[in-house]
Design an enzyme around this catalytic site. Sequence first.
Site, mmCIF file in Angstrom:
data_model
loop_
_atom_site.group_PDB
_atom_site.id
_atom_site.type_symbol
_atom_site.label_atom_id
_atom_site.label_comp_id
_atom_site.label_asym_id
_atom_site.label_seq_id
_atom_site.Cartn_x
_atom_site.Cartn_y
_atom_site.Cartn_z
ATOM 1 N N ARG A 1 -70.111 29.060 -117.749
ATOM 2 C CA ARG A 1 -70.643 28.121 -118.730
ATOM 3 C C ARG A 1 -70.051 28.451 -120.091
ATOM 4 N NH1 ARG A 1 -71.833 25.055 -115.190
ATOM 5 N NH2 ARG A 1 -73.927 24.543 -114.489
ATOM 6 N N HIS B 1 -64.004 20.409 -116.389
ATOM 7 C CA HIS B 1 -65.153 20.811 -115.566
ATOM 8 C C HIS B 1 -64.968 20.327 -114.111
ATOM 9 C CE1 HIS B 1 -69.628 22.089 -115.891
ATOM 10 N NE2 HIS B 1 -69.148 22.345 -114.691
HETATM 11 C C1 GLV Z 1 -71.198 22.939 -112.313
HETATM 12 O O1 GLV Z 1 -70.881 23.547 -113.282
HETATM 13 C C2 GLV Z 1 -72.233 23.356 -111.440
HETATM 14 O O2 GLV Z 1 -73.260 23.855 -111.897
HETATM 15 O O3 GLV Z 1 -72.026 23.207 -110.231
#
Ligand code: GLV
Length: 316
Positions: free
Chosen positions: A231, A279
Site C-alpha cells: 500500500r 495497481h
Molecule cells: C489490492 O490491492 C488488493 O487488496 O487486492
Amino acid sequence: MPERLLVVVKSGGAAAMPEWRAAFAAALPEAEVRMWGEPGIDPAAVTHALVWEPDAGVLASFPNLRLVISTGAGVDHVLADADYPRHVPLARMILPQTREGMAEFVGMSALMLMRDMRTIARQQAERHWRIPPDMPLARLTRVGVLGLGALGLHAARYLATLGFQTSGWSRSPKTIAGVTTSHGMAQLPAFLAECDILVNLLPQTADTVGLLDRARLSLLPQGASVLNVGRAAHVVTADLLALLDAGHLSTAMLDVFDTEPLPKDSPLWDHPRVVVTPHCASTPSRTDRAHRAATLIRLAEAGEPVPDLYEAARGY
Ligand code: GLV
C-alpha cells in the site's frame, strides 16, 4: 432476518455490473445482486456486500448485513470507514490466482529492476544506444520481501525459484524453505541492510503505516531498488523521492498510490527513476472473484468457518 440473499456490489461501477451479475447468476443463482447505490434497495434486505472502497457510513445502514467481502486481498479500504459495522465479519479476497499473479508480478519486477529496465526504456525514448556495463544475475542479487502473509510467502518462494538470494521479514517468525527469514522490529534494520531489491507486501495496519520512511529506506544498501505492491501508506513518498534524487536508491517500481488513479500532475509519472504501474499487480477476473465470493457466502450461510477473515487483533 431476510430469507432471501441480497448482495450489493461496489467495484468497477456500472460498467462492471453485467459481468458481476452474470458471474453471480452462475455461482450463486439464489441471490439477488444489486449495484451499490442503485435506487430502490431496501437497506434491511441487504444480506451481503462485495466492496472496494465503500462510501463511509453505507455499510452501517444495512441492519441485516451478514458478511462483507473485499474485492481485493486488503481490507484497509473498508476499515477506512469509521462507521464500518465491526460486528459483521469481513473477508479478504485471496484466490490461488491472486497469489500466482502477485508472485509473477514480483518476479518480473525484480528481474526488471535487476537489469535496470527503467534506464533502458528511457534510452529507447531518447533513441540512445548504450549497452549496460555489467550483467547482473539473480543468484548474485539479494531480494527481501517485507510481509510473509498469503501473498508475500508465495512471492518469496517464487523469487527463490528464480534464483534470487531471497529473504523475508514478518511480524512473527516464519520458516520458508530456500528463504532466509527474520521477524520483529528489532531485526528489521539488519534485514533492510541486506536487500538489493526490497519488495513491500505488508498489509496496511496501524503498525505498518509510514514504516518505510527516510531512516529505514536509508538502511537499504547504496543503489538498492524498491518495489511497492503493498500500500502507498507504507512508504513516505517524499522520503523515497529524496533518496532516489540523492542517488542512494536506484529505482522505485510503484503499483499503489495515495490517490488512485494517480493524479495527472503527480511528479511520479515522469520521474526518471520511478516506474508507475496502475495497481495491476494481481487482480483476478471478476468472474473468478464472484465465484470466490459465492463460496464464502455459502460457507457463512452454512455456519461453517469462513477463510481469510479480518482479525481486529492483528489489524488485517
Ligand atoms: C489490492 O490491492 C488488493 O487488496 O487486492
